[in-house]
Design an enzyme around this catalytic site. Structure first.
Site, PDB file in Angstrom:
ATOM      1  N   LYS A 113       0.915  -1.249   0.155  1.00 30.34           N
ATOM      2  CA  LYS A 113       0.110   0.008   0.332  1.00 30.34           C
ATOM      3  C   LYS A 113       0.794   1.462   0.013  1.00 30.34           C
ATOM      4  O   LYS A 113       0.562   2.258  -0.541  1.00 30.34           O
ATOM      5  CB  LYS A 113      -0.893   0.087   1.275  1.00 30.34           C
TER       6      LYS A 113
HETATM    7  C1  LIG Z   1      -4.261  -4.685   0.064  1.00 29.12           C
HETATM    8  C2  LIG Z   1      -3.454  -5.975   0.275  1.00 29.12           C
HETATM    9  C3  LIG Z   1      -3.905  -7.020  -0.873  1.00 29.12           C
HETATM   10  C4  LIG Z   1      -5.004  -7.049  -1.789  1.00 29.12           C
HETATM   11  O1  LIG Z   1      -4.830  -5.741  -2.516  1.00 29.12           O
HETATM   12  P1  LIG Z   1      -5.904  -5.125  -3.440  1.00 29.12           P
HETATM   13  O2  LIG Z   1      -5.405  -4.161  -4.015  1.00 29.12           O
HETATM   14  O3  LIG Z   1      -6.957  -4.896  -2.517  1.00 29.12           O
HETATM   15  O4  LIG Z   1      -6.495  -6.357  -4.404  1.00 29.12           O
HETATM   16  C5  LIG Z   1      -3.221  -8.168  -0.842  1.00 29.12           C
HETATM   17  N1  LIG Z   1      -1.960  -8.285  -0.051  1.00 29.12           N
HETATM   18  C6  LIG Z   1      -1.883  -7.364   0.926  1.00 29.12           C
HETATM   19  C7  LIG Z   1      -0.609  -7.595   2.062  1.00 29.12           C
HETATM   20  C8  LIG Z   1      -2.351  -6.215   1.118  1.00 29.12           C
HETATM   21  O5  LIG Z   1      -2.078  -5.409   1.819  1.00 29.12           O
END
Ligand SMILES: *Cc1c(COP(=O)(O)O)cnc(C)c1O
Length: 499
Positions: A113
């Site tokens: 993120k």
């Molecule tokens: C948010 C997240 C995901 C999923 O990503 P999306 O963009 O919501 O599909 C997968 N792995 C981790 C560690 C995340 O923080």
């Protein structure tokens, strides 16, 4: 270049406005009016660029009302070397002759993120200045664990903003919870919701859609925005690392310029994999996008059947950031694949809302079949995958990345496809250390130890350095203890803003 809503009931806006608003007021998501094309020669030109320069190159294609200087400044602040612990920002690791792993977790909160949320606050404050608003931007976030912390880190003490994060009380790891409730900063608030991620996300969406409440807030000089992946400003930075991974493979002599590759993406809200889809539509040579799900396999079923059915029980898994039954960003994909028809999108979304299920038409389904493949991995398979990659390659992965690797193996076995493949690694193994330690050391070694003891054990066993942001979290004071019923989220927002 302008942005339009997938529901077709709001005017066209500039990129600055799309980022500032976050979600379209008609309930839809903003998408760019055209998909920019990166030609083979442009791609070749990018080969020698730093990550920051690649990011500026892609961003300026979509943020057409930002100047080049503004974009450069945002990028150098967001991807500064004080923010990421490796100079490559998103390094690619080779596992064997066909498999590479794209590490997206070298930012301050140890999950992917950060790739978008280190940049978004800079884009957002510039977007607000451009659109002439004088009100304080209030960022509302629903998090399955990782977005919340990354958004808090990104927006803390950013002038002209406040941020309120809602997380599911029982749905996040101890590490994720402590990362959030110990957050410092004068403009931040963190609240636990009695419910799961979908409850938190639905609550936040309904606050965005509440016209009366938004009017009231604007009288108090506040305007709401979103740092969730429904915000275009979250998606566009994520397109960059798919280009970067491709160019690294070319630079490393692993593929020839123009050769197609696969991407495997562990998926929850469909944001990360949607960014890969945009990269592909922009001309990045991609053979297939593999959508990896956990036991909440609503997307896998959808990709196989064309029926999206959230009418199933929500499962808590070892990959909590993917425990989602309503994948918001899928709406953008459907909009593109059905030929930008807002009437059909409205129909599907209203079916989802009222009946909990929708069926897409044959044409749209064919579009999905041509690009995507999907399978899911249950917790047992996920733990076995962590163990096996550690034993075979000495490489440690977290539970979400392990879902990706497990699904990649299923893909390779089912299709025989030996195309070079990049699996997106979405979190540091230390962020989900309880499961990771259990996988590589066994149940016995883990029993009775809390996550901080395990962090130490895992660091010693693997010889990998523990990320700075996770060390010493248990020593920090807890600053947020508030819990709310999911029906009370609006009142909580009002209360936080009135003090
Ligand atoms: C948010 C997240 C995901 C999923 O990503 P999306 O963009 O919501 O599909 C997968 N792995 C981790 C560690 C995340 O923080």
């Amino acid at each position: 270049m302008f942005y339009e809503s997938t529901r077709g009931e709001f005017r066209k806006v500039s990129s600055a406005e799309a980022i500032k608003l976050g979600i379209a007021p008609d309930g839809g998501l903003f998408v760019p009016s055209e998909i920019k094309q990166i030609s083979v020669s442009k791609l070749a030109e990018m080969t020698g660029y730093s990550y920051q320069d690649k990011a500026a190159f892609i961003l300026k294609e979509y943020l057409s009302d930002f100047t080049e200087e503004e974009i450069k400044e945002c990028v150098s602040k967001g991807y500064g070397h004080d923010r990421f612990d490796v100079p490559e920002i998103a390094p690619l690791r080779q596992i064997d002759n066909t498999l590479h792993i794209l590490e997206l977790w070298h930012g301050p909160t140890s999950a992917f993120k950060d790739m978008a949320l280190q940049l978004l606050p800079h884009l957002m404050t510039r977007a607000a200045a451009k659109t002439g608003g004088k009100s304080t931007i209030v960022i509302l976030v629903a998090t399955s664990g990782d977005t919340g912390k990354a958004a808090l880190e990104g927006f803390r003490d950013v002038p002209g903003t406040k941020i309120i994060v809602f997380y599911p009380q029982e749905g996040v790891s101890q590490m994720q919870r402590l990362q959030m409730v110990t957050q410092e900063g004068a403009n931040v608030a963190v609240v636990a919701v009695q419910g799961n991620f979908d409850d938190a996300q639905t609550g936040v969406k309904s606050i965005f859609g509440d016209k009366q409440f938004n009017l009231e807030l604007s009288r108090q000089n506040y305007s709401l925005s979103s740092a969730n992946s429904i915000n275009w400003g979250r998606l566009v930075p994520q397109i960059v690392y798919y280009f970067s991974a491709y160019l690294d493979l070319v630079a490393g002599g692993n593929i020839k310029q123009g050769e197609k590759i696969n991407f495997v993406v562990p998926t929850g809200n469909f944001g990360n994999i949607l960014a890969a889809y945009y990269a592909m539509q922009m001309g990045l040579p991609v053979n297939r996008l593999v959508c990896a799900a956990n036991a909440n396999n609503v997307l896998t079923d959808f990709i196989h059947t064309g029926i999206y059915d959230r009418g199933r029980s929500f499962k808590r898994t070892l990959s909590p950031s993917m425990d989602i039954l309503i994948s918001s960003n899928l709406e953008r994909l459907l909009y593109h694949l059905c030929g930008r028809d807002p009437v059909r999108v409205r129909g599907w979304m209203s079916d989802l809302n009222q009946k909990g299920v929708y069926h897409i038409d044959g044409g749209t389904r064919d579009g999905i079949d041509r690009i995507f493949w999907s399978a899911y991995s249950d917790d047992q398979e996920t733990l076995e995958t962590i163990r096996s990659y550690y034993r075979r390659f000495g490489y440690l992965v977290d539970t979400h990345t392990a879902v990706g690797l497990s699904v990649y193996q299923k893909y390779a076995a089912a299709t025989g496809d030996a195309t070079r493949t990049v699996v997106a690694s979405t979190a540091s193994p230390f962020k989900f250390n309880d499961s990771v330690a259990r996988a590589i050391l066994g149940e016995e070694a883990v029993r009775g130890k809390d996550e901080f003891k395990l962090l130490q054990v895992l660091g010693e066993t693997s010889g990998v350095a523990i990320p700075v942001g996770l060390r010493g979290l248990d020593q920090k004071p807890v600053l947020f203890r508030e819990t709310t019923a999911k029906e009370q989220m609006k009142a909580v927002v009002q209360k936080i803003l009135s003090v």
